[in-house]
Design a protein around this motif. Structure first.
Motif, PDB file in Angstrom:
ATOM      1  N   ASP A  22      11.540  16.959  -0.302  1.00 42.54           N
ATOM      2  CA  ASP A  22      11.134  18.329  -0.613  1.00 42.54           C
ATOM      3  C   ASP A  22       9.677  18.294  -1.074  1.00 42.54           C
ATOM      4  N   PHE A  23       8.787  18.639  -0.171  1.00 42.36           N
ATOM      5  CA  PHE A  23       7.369  18.650  -0.506  1.00 42.36           C
ATOM      6  C   PHE A  23       6.992  19.900  -1.293  1.00 42.36           C
ATOM      7  N   ALA A  24       7.957  20.826  -1.410  1.00 38.65           N
ATOM      8  CA  ALA A  24       7.788  22.069  -2.162  1.00 38.65           C
ATOM      9  C   ALA A  24       6.472  22.742  -1.772  1.00 38.65           C
ATOM     10  N   ASP A  25       5.698  23.082  -2.774  1.00 42.96           N
ATOM     11  CA  ASP A  25       4.449  23.790  -2.498  1.00 42.96           C
ATOM     12  C   ASP A  25       3.233  22.917  -2.794  1.00 42.96           C
ATOM     13  N   LEU A  26       3.382  21.614  -2.566  1.00 38.75           N
ATOM     14  CA  LEU A  26       2.243  20.718  -2.783  1.00 38.75           C
ATOM     15  C   LEU A  26       1.099  21.105  -1.847  1.00 38.75           C
ATOM     16  N   PRO A  27      -0.110  21.076  -2.351  1.00 38.12           N
ATOM     17  CA  PRO A  27      -1.256  21.483  -1.524  1.00 38.12           C
ATOM     18  C   PRO A  27      -1.771  20.359  -0.626  1.00 38.12           C
ATOM     19  N   PHE A  28      -0.840  19.599  -0.035  1.00 39.27           N
ATOM     20  CA  PHE A  28      -1.214  18.486   0.826  1.00 39.27           C
ATOM     21  C   PHE A  28      -0.421  18.573   2.120  1.00 39.27           C
ATOM     22  N   ASP A  29      -1.005  18.087   3.181  1.00 39.25           N
ATOM     23  CA  ASP A  29      -0.323  18.027   4.469  1.00 39.25           C
ATOM     24  C   ASP A  29       0.687  16.880   4.443  1.00 39.25           C
ATOM     25  N   GLU A  30       1.923  17.161   4.831  1.00 41.14           N
ATOM     26  CA  GLU A  30       2.983  16.144   4.799  1.00 41.14           C
ATOM     27  C   GLU A  30       2.627  14.922   5.635  1.00 41.14           C
ATOM     28  N   GLN A  31       2.087  15.144   6.829  1.00 40.26           N
ATOM     29  CA  GLN A  31       1.717  14.021   7.703  1.00 40.26           C
ATOM     30  C   GLN A  31       0.608  13.176   7.082  1.00 40.26           C
ATOM     31  N   GLU A  32      -0.343  13.829   6.440  1.00 42.35           N
ATOM     32  CA  GLU A  32      -1.427  13.080   5.794  1.00 42.35           C
ATOM     33  C   GLU A  32      -0.885  12.236   4.642  1.00 42.35           C
ATOM     34  N   LEU A  33       0.068  12.794   3.876  1.00 37.83           N
ATOM     35  CA  LEU A  33       0.667  12.021   2.790  1.00 37.83           C
ATOM     36  C   LEU A  33       1.432  10.822   3.327  1.00 37.83           C
ATOM     37  N   ARG A  34       2.219  11.027   4.396  1.00 37.93           N
ATOM     38  CA  ARG A  34       2.939   9.914   5.009  1.00 37.93           C
ATOM     39  C   ARG A  34       1.957   8.838   5.473  1.00 37.93           C
ATOM     40  N   GLY A  35       0.893   9.273   6.115  1.00 38.49           N
ATOM     41  CA  GLY A  35      -0.118   8.338   6.616  1.00 38.49           C
ATOM     42  C   GLY A  35      -0.777   7.557   5.496  1.00 38.49           C
ATOM     43  N   LEU A  36      -1.073   8.236   4.399  1.00 36.94           N
ATOM     44  CA  LEU A  36      -1.691   7.584   3.246  1.00 36.94           C
ATOM     45  C   LEU A  36      -0.767   6.509   2.673  1.00 36.94           C
ATOM     46  N   ILE A  37       0.506   6.852   2.509  1.00 30.41           N
ATOM     47  CA  ILE A  37       1.474   5.903   1.962  1.00 30.41           C
ATOM     48  C   ILE A  37       1.716   4.759   2.947  1.00 30.41           C
ATOM     49  N   ALA A  38       1.860   5.080   4.224  1.00 29.87           N
ATOM     50  CA  ALA A  38       2.083   4.037   5.231  1.00 29.87           C
ATOM     51  C   ALA A  38       0.911   3.063   5.267  1.00 29.87           C
ATOM     52  N   ASN A  39      -0.288   3.583   5.193  1.00 27.97           N
ATOM     53  CA  ASN A  39      -1.472   2.725   5.186  1.00 27.97           C
ATOM     54  C   ASN A  39      -1.473   1.824   3.950  1.00 27.97           C
ATOM     55  N   HIS A  40      -1.167   2.388   2.800  1.00 27.77           N
ATOM     56  CA  HIS A  40      -1.141   1.609   1.552  1.00 27.77           C
ATOM     57  C   HIS A  40      -0.102   0.494   1.630  1.00 27.77           C
ATOM     58  N   LEU A  41       1.097   0.812   2.126  1.00 26.23           N
ATOM     59  CA  LEU A  41       2.152  -0.203   2.214  1.00 26.23           C
ATOM     60  C   LEU A  41       1.820  -1.288   3.228  1.00 26.23           C
ATOM     61  N   CYS A  42       1.201  -0.915   4.329  1.00 28.22           N
ATOM     62  CA  CYS A  42       0.797  -1.928   5.313  1.00 28.22           C
ATOM     63  C   CYS A  42      -0.275  -2.844   4.722  1.00 28.22           C
ATOM     64  N   GLU A  43      -1.182  -2.283   3.923  1.00 21.93           N
ATOM     65  CA  GLU A  43      -2.183  -3.112   3.256  1.00 21.93           C
ATOM     66  C   GLU A  43      -1.518  -4.071   2.275  1.00 21.93           C
ATOM     67  N   MET A  44      -0.499  -3.579   1.541  1.00 25.33           N
ATOM     68  CA  MET A  44       0.236  -4.448   0.616  1.00 25.33           C
ATOM     69  C   MET A  44       0.918  -5.577   1.381  1.00 25.33           C
ATOM     70  N   ALA A  45       1.550  -5.227   2.494  1.00 26.60           N
ATOM     71  CA  ALA A  45       2.252  -6.235   3.295  1.00 26.60           C
ATOM     72  C   ALA A  45       1.257  -7.265   3.831  1.00 26.60           C
ATOM     73  N   ASP A  46       0.110  -6.810   4.291  1.00 27.78           N
ATOM     74  CA  ASP A  46      -0.918  -7.734   4.786  1.00 27.78           C
ATOM     75  C   ASP A  46      -1.395  -8.675   3.682  1.00 27.78           C
ATOM     76  N   ALA A  47      -1.484  -8.167   2.452  1.00 27.84           N
ATOM     77  CA  ALA A  47      -1.934  -8.995   1.329  1.00 27.84           C
ATOM     78  C   ALA A  47      -0.907 -10.069   0.989  1.00 27.84           C
ATOM     79  N   MET A  48       0.319  -9.899   1.474  1.00 29.96           N
ATOM     80  CA  MET A  48       1.377 -10.866   1.200  1.00 29.96           C
ATOM     81  C   MET A  48       1.576 -11.855   2.345  1.00 29.96           C
ATOM     82  N   GLU A  49       0.654 -11.889   3.277  1.00 26.59           N
ATOM     83  CA  GLU A  49       0.773 -12.789   4.429  1.00 26.59           C
ATOM     84  C   GLU A  49       0.957 -14.247   4.019  1.00 26.59           C
ATOM     85  N   SER A  50       0.306 -14.642   2.924  1.00 28.20           N
ATOM     86  CA  SER A  50       0.394 -16.044   2.503  1.00 28.20           C
ATOM     87  C   SER A  50       1.666 -16.344   1.708  1.00 28.20           C
TER      88      SER A  50
END
Length: 103
Positions: A22-50
């Motif tokens: 429920d994104f309710a009335d947040l003043p953010f685009d849902e797709q942009e939020l998903r993209g931001l989180i997905a990018n952050h998690l992929c960066e975290m995963a990449d940092a754990m390569e070793s």
């Protein structure tokens, strides 16, 4: 196995079909939020390569557990702020966490 942020965002949206956010009335685009989180998690995963596979799994499990806990806390705070009761399942979980085995 490597996943791109775009692929992860699509997977996130597929999971949301069964459990919508429920994104309710947040003043953010849902797709942009998903993209931001997905990018952050992929960066975290990449940092754990070793990391060893076991350590990587433990780290990702710890991150997931922290997020679930944070979600629960925010959900209960929101309900209380609006004077709404928590659901029976959340109440049972909270009682279990308090050590009250009578419920």
């Amino acid at each position: 196995m490597t996943i791109t942020p775009e692929e992860l965002a699509v997977l996130m949206q597929e999971v949301e079909v069964a459990d919508p956010i429920d994104f309710a009335d947040l003043p953010f685009d849902e797709q942009e939020l998903r993209g931001l989180i997905a990018n952050h998690l992929c960066e975290m995963a990449d940092a754990m390569e070793s990391f060893s596979p076991e350590d990587r799994n433990l780290a990702l499990l710890a991150v997931a557990a922290k997020l679930v806990l944070e979600n629960l806390v925010l959900h209960v705070q929101l309900l209380r702020r609006h004077g709404l009761p928590v659901s029976d399942s959340v109440d049972a979980l909270l009682q279990r966490l308090k050590g009250d085995k009578s419920s």
